[in-house]
Design an enzyme around this catalytic site. Structure first.
Site, PDB file in Angstrom:
ATOM      1  N   ARG A  45       0.795  -1.215   0.000  1.00 20.70           N
ATOM      2  CA  ARG A  45       0.000   0.000   0.000  1.00 20.70           C
ATOM      3  C   ARG A  45       0.833   1.274   0.000  1.00 20.70           C
ATOM      4  NH1 ARG A  45      -3.053  -3.909   1.798  1.00 20.70           N
ATOM      5  NH2 ARG A  45      -1.069  -4.459   2.690  1.00 20.70           N
ATOM      6  N   THR A  46       1.799   1.352   0.883  1.00 22.79           N
ATOM      7  CA  THR A  46       2.486   2.634   1.042  1.00 22.79           C
ATOM      8  C   THR A  46       3.242   3.001  -0.239  1.00 22.79           C
ATOM      9  OG1 THR A  46       2.671   2.212   3.392  1.00 22.79           O
ATOM     10  CG2 THR A  46       4.061   3.947   2.502  1.00 22.79           C
ATOM     11  N   LYS A  60      25.635  -3.652  -1.979  1.00 26.02           N
ATOM     12  CA  LYS A  60      27.094  -3.632  -2.204  1.00 26.02           C
ATOM     13  C   LYS A  60      27.821  -3.008  -1.029  1.00 26.02           C
ATOM     14  CE  LYS A  60      26.530  -2.749  -7.173  1.00 26.02           C
ATOM     15  NZ  LYS A  60      26.774  -1.705  -8.202  1.00 26.02           N
ATOM     16  N   ARG A 106      11.272   4.008   3.054  1.00 20.90           N
ATOM     17  CA  ARG A 106      10.979   3.052   4.135  1.00 20.90           C
ATOM     18  C   ARG A 106      12.256   2.278   4.433  1.00 20.90           C
ATOM     19  NH1 ARG A 106       5.892  -0.926   4.389  1.00 20.90           N
ATOM     20  NH2 ARG A 106       5.028   1.083   5.040  1.00 20.90           N
ATOM     21  N   HIS A 153       5.301   6.143  11.376  1.00 16.90           N
ATOM     22  CA  HIS A 153       4.771   5.957  10.016  1.00 16.90           C
ATOM     23  C   HIS A 153       3.745   7.067   9.760  1.00 16.90           C
ATOM     24  CE1 HIS A 153       3.422   4.249   6.369  1.00 16.90           C
ATOM     25  NE2 HIS A 153       3.211   3.000   6.727  1.00 16.90           N
TER      26      HIS A 153
HETATM   27  C1  NCD Z   1       1.936  -0.918   8.152  1.00 15.46           C
HETATM   28  C2  NCD Z   1       3.431  -0.745   8.257  1.00 15.46           C
HETATM   29  O1  NCD Z   1       4.154  -0.937   7.261  1.00 15.46           O
HETATM   30  O2  NCD Z   1       3.862  -0.361   9.322  1.00 15.46           O
HETATM   31  N1  NCD Z   1       1.502  -1.128   6.832  1.00 15.46           N
HETATM   32  C3  NCD Z   1       1.209  -0.045   6.055  1.00 15.46           C
HETATM   33  O3  NCD Z   1       2.047   0.754   5.745  1.00 15.46           O
HETATM   34  N2  NCD Z   1      -0.074   0.138   5.695  1.00 15.46           N
HETATM   35  C4  NCD Z   1       1.403  -1.934   9.099  1.00 15.46           C
HETATM   36  C5  NCD Z   1       1.995  -3.315   9.093  1.00 15.46           C
HETATM   37  O4  NCD Z   1       2.880  -3.633   8.300  1.00 15.46           O
HETATM   38  O5  NCD Z   1       1.537  -4.103   9.908  1.00 15.46           O
END
Ligand code: NCD
Length: 302
Positions: free
Chosen positions: A51-52, A80, A101, A129
């Site tokens: 999703r993100t 590397k 991320r 997040h």
């Molecule tokens: C979350 C995350 O990555 O922290 N997912 C997301 O971004 N929607 C929650 C999760 O991974 O449980």
């Protein structure tokens, strides 16, 4: 230059403005189709995501911009031995904004120090997040009509769940909000967050019973037990099914309670709950893309 490392990097008035923009984009998407023309987003994902990453990419494309990036550390020069700072400094020469991320807490902050363009934290280990919180806030505002005077149940892995930490930071700034933290003893919300709530006089209580808390909640925010943050598999296996929301349990909840979940879910919400009108987690997915569009516009246009 503006970086978004946690949700508190945005003032409450800016959050309101982002939600207004997201609502407007939903209503008039065609008015936004060229707004980020010739701009580039880089998505640097050192950790898995559906999703993100894809909502950031869809958001930029829907604004008329373009996207570069990688979806795993293996396909970048991190494999590397390149430092995060060097990777980010390099990529920031090719784009206008970065969404990153990383499995390590504090990585987004470190990246922002090396970057020549705004960095958005798309998740740093078990820490924060903020853009998931943007999705959560818009969903709450659209469903409940307000962000204040709510009793919010947070259930599951409150220790490692970074979405919970950012959501608590955002909602504790709203009047009349109360938290019910529902978790196994081992996965309690971190001490620093408990201390912040106490310092700010935000009412909260902890419990291990989902059934016991259900009746008093306006929102129930379910979370996945974060397997990738555990030191040993046996602990994960013991704790993974601590809470499972089923139709029977939901029967105890108020008729207008909203069930939220950042997704992905594993076993913590039974699929039979999806057809209940209180299940809002797929609406949350939609809100995420529109809030990311609003955020990208804010950072690109200043
Ligand atoms: C979350 C995350 O990555 O922290 N997912 C997301 O971004 N929607 C929650 C999760 O991974 O449980």
């Amino acid at each position: 230059m503006r970086h978004i490392i946690d949700i508190t990097d945005l003032a409450p008035s800016e959050l309101d403005a982002l939600m207004d923009t997201a609502d407007d984009i939903m209503a008039r998407p065609e008015a936004y189709r060229e707004r980020a023309r010739y701009k580039k987003l880089a998505t640097l994902f050192f950790e898995p995501s559906t999703r993100t990453r894809l909502s950031f990419e869809a958001a930029m494309l829907e604004l008329g911009g373009s996207v570069i990036g990688f979806a795993s550390a293996d396909s970048s020069s991190a494999s590397k031995g390149e430092s995060l700072q060097d990777t980010v400094r390099t990529v920031s020469c090719y784009c206008d904004v970065i969404a990153m991320r990383h499995p390590r807490e504090g990585a987004a902050m470190a990246a922002s120090l090396a970057s020549e363009v705004p960095v958005i934290n798309a998740g740093d280990g078990g820490h924060c997040h903020p853009t998931q919180t943007l999705a959560d806030l818009l969903t709450i505002r659209r469903e409940k009509g307000r962000l204040d005077n709510l009793t919010i149940g947070l259930c599951g892995d409150l220790q490692f769940g970074r979405t919970v930490h950012s959501l608590v930071h955002a909602m504790s700034r709203c009047e009349g909000v109360r938290f019910v933290m529902i978790s196994p003893e081992e996965l309690r919300v971190p001490e620093y967050i408990r201390a912040e709530l106490e310092r700010d006089g935000v009412p909260s209580r902890e419990t291990t019973s989902l059934e016991g808390a259900m009746g008093e909640l306006d929102l129930l925010y379910m979370t996945r037990v974060q397997r990738e943050r555990f030191f040993n598999e046996a602990d994960y296996l013991r704790l993974k099914d601590s809470f499972i929301l089923t139709k029977e349990k939901l029967a105890r909840a108020p008729k207008n309670m909203c069930v939220l979940h950042p997704l992905p879910r594993v076993s913590e919400i039974s699929p039979e709950v999806d057809s209940d009108p209180r299940a809002c987690y797929f609406k949350q997915v939609k809100c995420g893309k529109f809030m990311r569009m609003a955020l990208l516009l804010m950072l690109l246009e200043g």
